[in-house]
Design a protein around this motif. Sequence first.
Motif, mmCIF file in Angstrom:
data_model
loop_
_atom_site.group_PDB
_atom_site.id
_atom_site.type_symbol
_atom_site.label_atom_id
_atom_site.label_comp_id
_atom_site.label_asym_id
_atom_site.label_seq_id
_atom_site.Cartn_x
_atom_site.Cartn_y
_atom_site.Cartn_z
ATOM 1 N N GLU A 1 4.099 5.403 -5.807
ATOM 2 C CA GLU A 1 4.046 5.414 -7.270
ATOM 3 C C GLU A 1 3.042 6.450 -7.779
ATOM 4 O O GLU A 1 3.315 7.173 -8.746
ATOM 5 C CB GLU A 1 3.682 4.020 -7.794
ATOM 6 N N ARG A 2 1.883 6.519 -7.135
ATOM 7 C CA ARG A 2 0.884 7.503 -7.559
ATOM 8 C C ARG A 2 1.388 8.925 -7.337
ATOM 9 O O ARG A 2 1.146 9.823 -8.169
ATOM 10 C CB ARG A 2 -0.430 7.266 -6.808
ATOM 11 N N SER B 1 0.837 -1.207 0.000
ATOM 12 C CA SER B 1 0.000 0.000 0.000
ATOM 13 C C SER B 1 0.870 1.254 0.000
ATOM 14 O O SER B 1 0.581 2.229 -0.714
ATOM 15 C CB SER B 1 -0.927 0.004 1.214
ATOM 16 N N THR C 1 -8.314 1.666 -3.183
ATOM 17 C CA THR C 1 -7.739 3.003 -3.074
ATOM 18 C C THR C 1 -8.608 4.027 -3.806
ATOM 19 O O THR C 1 -9.004 3.812 -4.938
ATOM 20 C CB THR C 1 -6.314 3.021 -3.671
ATOM 21 N N GLU D 1 3.784 9.732 -10.066
ATOM 22 C CA GLU D 1 3.078 9.931 -11.329
ATOM 23 C C GLU D 1 2.489 11.337 -11.394
ATOM 24 O O GLU D 1 2.539 12.004 -12.438
ATOM 25 C CB GLU D 1 1.982 8.879 -11.491
ATOM 26 N N ARG E 1 2.577 1.562 -3.506
ATOM 27 C CA ARG E 1 1.635 2.005 -4.544
ATOM 28 C C ARG E 1 1.277 3.485 -4.357
ATOM 29 O O ARG E 1 1.132 4.221 -5.342
ATOM 30 C CB ARG E 1 0.371 1.142 -4.516
ATOM 31 N N VAL F 1 -5.245 -3.801 -3.317
ATOM 32 C CA VAL F 1 -4.907 -2.445 -2.823
ATOM 33 C C VAL F 1 -5.421 -1.384 -3.788
ATOM 34 O O VAL F 1 -6.010 -0.381 -3.393
ATOM 35 C CB VAL F 1 -3.395 -2.332 -2.616
ATOM 36 N N ASP F 2 -5.220 -1.626 -5.085
ATOM 37 C CA ASP F 2 -5.670 -0.644 -6.074
ATOM 38 C C ASP F 2 -7.187 -0.533 -6.100
ATOM 39 O O ASP F 2 -7.741 0.547 -6.287
ATOM 40 C CB ASP F 2 -5.156 -1.045 -7.465
ATOM 41 N N GLN F 3 -7.851 -1.663 -5.922
ATOM 42 C CA GLN F 3 -9.328 -1.655 -5.935
ATOM 43 C C GLN F 3 -9.889 -0.842 -4.770
ATOM 44 O O GLN F 3 -10.924 -0.192 -4.895
ATOM 45 C CB GLN F 3 -9.855 -3.093 -5.867
ATOM 46 N N ILE G 1 -1.574 -6.412 -4.842
ATOM 47 C CA ILE G 1 -1.536 -5.147 -5.570
ATOM 48 C C ILE G 1 -2.910 -4.829 -6.160
ATOM 49 O O ILE G 1 -3.408 -3.702 -6.070
ATOM 50 C CB ILE G 1 -0.463 -5.201 -6.678
ATOM 51 N N ALA G 2 -3.543 -5.829 -6.759
ATOM 52 C CA ALA G 2 -4.867 -5.624 -7.353
ATOM 53 C C ALA G 2 -5.892 -5.219 -6.287
ATOM 54 O O ALA G 2 -6.724 -4.323 -6.510
ATOM 55 C CB ALA G 2 -5.315 -6.887 -8.085
#
Length: 391
Positions: A333-334, A327, A391, A337, A330, A387-389, A384-385
């Motif tokens: 990374e955001r 978490s 967030t 970005e 990620r 966590v992204d879902q 990862i999938a």
Amino acid sequence: MLESWRWFGPDDPVTLSDARQAGAHGVVTALHHIYDGRIWTPGDIAERMALVGKAGMTWAVCESIPVNSAIKRRDGDWRRTLDAWKQSLANLGKGGVPVVCYNFMPVVDWTRTNLLYPTEAGGFALRFDMIDFVAYDVFVLKRRAAEDSYAPDVIEAARQRLAQKSDDEILTLERNIIAGLPGGEDSHTREKIRAEIASFDDVSSGDMRANLVEFLKEVVPVAAENGVRLAIHPDDPPFSLFGLPRVVSTADDIQTILDAVDEPANGITLCSGSYGSRTGNDVTGMAERFAARIHFAHLRNVSKEPDGSFIESEHLAGDVNIVSLISILRAEERRREREGRSDSIIPMRPDHGHLLIDDQKKKVNPGYSCIGRLKGLAELRGVIAAVDQLT
């Protein structure tokens, strides 16, 4: 995150095709056949790059250019070997390799005492047993003044442990500790490792740290000039072995490294298993604190024991909260970005894996079998999938 896979070159029993089938897109490799301080030429690098590209992947991280002991001691022919290291680094950058992972461990690289420790599920894990290590250091290697490195009760426990081992078991223990594990700079005989350890007798922790800082002052500008992000790997395990100084083991060590040359190219490999095997290290806290300078992540887990022993557990079990760690990564990374950083995607690899199923019948590199890492990568991908879902 860039799902990556460590590959030890054309002789690796786990092929690039295997890695691609496991779902990896990045390859973590090095010119392991050129380990003696020679410069890695543009031709050597292009050849490796072409092999990776032909398999449909990218050379995401070089792990590692070996750092010669002369550089760590700053004696002998350290100048020549350091200049060669810098040239190899420059050539990697010019050849399109964006991240270089390296370490500064003296004499022995990553170290385990048992390469086939049985798990409850029927697989085999890597283990570091402190009592076995002390038994080898004090009573087999008979390192000078080794007894001064350990408490009397630990030495006595080691004496009793060794008395229970057969000659073959003692030789296996020795091979596990000093014969060299995958990616290590060197392998040793008993006589050679005694001499190598003795060559650091006059190098204190302060000296070692100062030598690392001087190394960074020379190599970070080369990395920055050639578009490379340096990612120092922690000591593994992150505490002294054979009485040798280890200076990449704690959050304070990381801070010293980053402060020494405060440039974006000077960063770290966040190895959850290595940092996680030292009591007192808060791995998720370290990830939050140093997130902006994490250039590479090794994701695995460990279960520690009070005496300093540990076993490499399943990727989602053990003492490190991998879900929280991912978490944090990620979120970083955001953030990158949003800032438009070219390094917004952090390469990661499932670092080690249990020896499972058919791989138990094959010749594989310890910790680097296919099925165990495939399982680990799949689990990490799922986290990862999720966590992204959320967030």
